[in-house]
Write a protein that holds these residues in place. Structure first.
Motif, PDB file in Angstrom:
ATOM      1  N   LEU A  25      82.740   7.899 -32.279  1.00 46.07           N
ATOM      2  CA  LEU A  25      83.048   6.742 -31.434  1.00 46.07           C
ATOM      3  C   LEU A  25      81.796   6.099 -30.843  1.00 46.07           C
ATOM      4  O   LEU A  25      81.648   4.891 -30.872  1.00 46.07           O
ATOM      5  N   THR A  28      77.530   9.725 -26.357  1.00 39.45           N
ATOM      6  CA  THR A  28      78.203  10.089 -25.112  1.00 39.45           C
ATOM      7  C   THR A  28      77.305   9.823 -23.909  1.00 39.45           C
ATOM      8  O   THR A  28      76.122  10.149 -23.933  1.00 39.45           O
ATOM      9  N   ASP A  36      80.373  11.125 -28.761  1.00 39.20           N
ATOM     10  CA  ASP A  36      81.811  11.182 -28.529  1.00 39.20           C
ATOM     11  C   ASP A  36      82.496  10.947 -29.873  1.00 39.20           C
ATOM     12  O   ASP A  36      82.104  10.060 -30.633  1.00 39.20           O
ATOM     13  N   GLU A  38      86.506  11.896 -32.155  1.00 41.71           N
ATOM     14  CA  GLU A  38      87.909  12.274 -32.039  1.00 41.71           C
ATOM     15  C   GLU A  38      88.387  12.831 -33.373  1.00 41.71           C
ATOM     16  O   GLU A  38      87.910  12.422 -34.425  1.00 41.71           O
ATOM     17  N   ARG A  49      95.860  13.163 -31.600  1.00 44.02           N
ATOM     18  CA  ARG A  49      94.413  13.036 -31.566  1.00 44.02           C
ATOM     19  C   ARG A  49      93.872  13.899 -30.438  1.00 44.02           C
ATOM     20  O   ARG A  49      94.598  14.205 -29.480  1.00 44.02           O
ATOM     21  N   ASP A  51      89.961  14.595 -28.287  1.00 42.25           N
ATOM     22  CA  ASP A  51      88.555  14.264 -28.111  1.00 42.25           C
ATOM     23  C   ASP A  51      87.685  15.410 -28.602  1.00 42.25           C
ATOM     24  O   ASP A  51      88.087  16.580 -28.565  1.00 42.25           O
TER      25      ASP A  51
END
Length: 142
Positions: A25, A28, A36, A38, A49, A51
């Protein structure tokens, strides 16, 4: 370059509507050397989903898992760390490959997703990993 960053580190799907993916994603904000991400599971029966935090070591361990799979062995990724684990069983309980996503430390849920990946899936995932490493590692190191 203007190119968007590589998003899909893992993308395993079949024509029955079953899929497991790991999507990167962003970098972080909580940890300078992490990403980050998922895990997304989709089937006609269940979807979900969770994290995930990715580090360089976790990405390198995915490379090792791909090597084991290429050698014809089952492989587990992130098995010894806190958080979810992804296992690929080349011959699952239903006579086809299965991807098992376990979240023992969080929700205590395990999902088995039977799917037959395409013939060249390991080479494809090595390329996906290389793209993620090439894009994100310089940002995480600096």
């Amino acid at each position: 370059m203007g190119d968007s960053p590589p998003r899909e580190l893992i993308s395993l799907a079949d024509d029955e509507g079953n899929s497991v993916s790991v999507n990167v994603l962003a970098r972080t904000p909580r940890w300078t050397s992490g990403l980050d991400a998922e895990i997304v599971v989709k089937t006609p029966f269940v979807s979900g989903r969770i994290d995930l935090a990715l580090s360089v070591a976790r990405l390198e361990s995915w490379a090792n898992a791909l090597d084991r799979l290429d050698a014809g062995e089952d492989a587990a990724w992130m098995e010894m760390s806190s958080g979810p684990t992804i296992s690929v069983q080349l011959t699952g309980e239903r006579g086809c490959p299965e991807v098992v996503v376990e979240d023992e430390s969080g929700s205590m849920v395990t999902v088995r997703v039977p799917l037959v990946p395409p013939e060249d899936w390991i080479a494809d995932h090595r390329q996906r990993l290389r793209q993620v490493l090439d894009h994100w590692i310089p940002m995480l190191s600096g």
